[in-house]
Design a protein around this motif. Structure first.
Motif: not given
Lengths: 202, 139
Positions: A70, A167, A170-171, A173-174, A176-178, A180-181, A184-185, A188
């Motif tokens: 990364l 749980m 995991t939420a 991490i989810f 964090a992913g959202v 980032v999207i 950075l969307r 990009a």
């Protein structure tokens, strides 16, 4: 110092501290990322040495693998030389020293490593261990909570006894992913606007 | 995309093995060290290696962005779904033992496997998404 395990532990930790210091002092960001990867790998060996295999796995895969890649990917967009400037920040050093002192002071209240009389060892751990570990192939009468399917106590604790924690992890991490999207969307999607902006900066 | 023939050949040979090892860590998490989180990182690492060696376009065709986005949320939904099944069946949230009333111990193991699969899905797709987005891939 006759204990070889202790010797290896001390050596690993010294190497890790050396790698961390070198990563701080180097001006070459590519080298710094590599040194942080080495640091993570050394810590992974140290975790394995302390019989924390699951932590060791995670450290090797995330610390030395994913986060290195990364950071390397980020470097391809930012350049690999650190900006010139003072290498010594007194406020940062003070913050780190104070935080470190507080943490070390906090460890004085902790039980010794592997202490059989520590609260965690006498309170919950025996229950977890009797229910899950070392019962592969036991008879139906002595069957444990998981029908002998889960001899790894760490997984049993993570996924079942502490299911809520995992749980929400995991939420997180989810989320964090959202994030980032979302962040950075636009970057990009509008490559032309970005190059125009960087020209203005220059 | 890597120009080196050696890197591409060795990486191409390693790619399926890293994937299989990730699945092994996922499936074997109850017995050996590992579990959903570690497996997810391994699977993501396999695809990151693939995209470094063979170019983003090929990996994107192998694993389109919409699929990664979908599995990111599917993982969390799977985890919460297993918990809600416990509620619907009249027990408390995340009680796996009600999944199979005739054999609660087996149901516990089944629930843990499902939950770990959810963790693995989410972690793999989030890490892949992070690297892809920082790499500046169009959304």
């Amino acid at each position: 110092m006759s204990d070889p395990v202790l010797l290896i532990n001390v050596l690993l930790l010294l190497l890790a501290i050396g790698a961390a210091l070198a990563a701080m002092w180097t001006r070459d960001l590519l080298g710094a990322v590599m040194l942080m990867g080495i640091y993570s790998l050394l810590l992974a060996i140290e975790w394995a040495n302390l019989f924390a295999m699951d932590v060791s796995y995670t450290e090797a895969a995330v610390g030395a693998g994913a986060s290195t890649i990364l950071l390397l990917t980020a470097l391809t967009r930012t350049g690999t030389r650190e900006k010139a400037g003072p290498n010594f920040h007194p406020t940062a050093l003070l913050t780190v020293l104070v935080t470190g002192a507080v943490l070390i002071y906090g460890t004085s209240d902790l039980p010794r490593f592997g202490d059989p009389l520590a609260p965690a060892t006498v309170h919950v751990a025996p229950e977890y261990i009797t229910q899950t570990v070392g019962k592969v192939g036991a008879t139906e009468a002595t069957e444990n909570d998981f029908g002998d399917h889960v001899p790894n106590a760490v997984t049993a604790v993570l996924a079942s006894y502490r299911g809520y924690d995992t749980m929400f992890e995991t939420a997180v991490i989810f989320t964090a992913g959202v994030c980032v999207i979302i962040i950075l969307r636009p970057l990009a999607g509008s490559a032309r606007r970005r190059t125009a902006g960087s020209k203005e900066d220059a | 995309m890597s120009e080196s023939v050696v890197l591409r050949t060795i990486g191409g040979m390693l790619f399926p093995y890293i994937l299989v090892y990730g699945l092994y860590v996922q499936m074997h998490g109850e017995i050996g060290p590992g579990g959903g989180f570690q497996a997810g990182v391994l699977v993501a690492a396999a695809f990151i290696l693939h995209s470094l060696l063979f170019g983003k376009e090929l990996t994107d065709r192998l694993l389109p962005t919409w699929l990664v986005d979908l599995s990111m949320s599917l993982g969390v939904l799977l985890y919460i779904g297993v918990g809600i099944v416990g509620l619907v069946k009249g027990s408390y949230f995340l009680d796996y033992s009600v999944l199979d009333p005739t054999h609660p111990a087996h149901a516990e193991a089944l629930g843990m496997t499902l939950v770990e699969a959810g963790v693995g899905l989410t972690v793999a797709s989030v890490i892949l998404t992070m690297v892809r987005k920082v790499n500046g891939e169009p959304a």
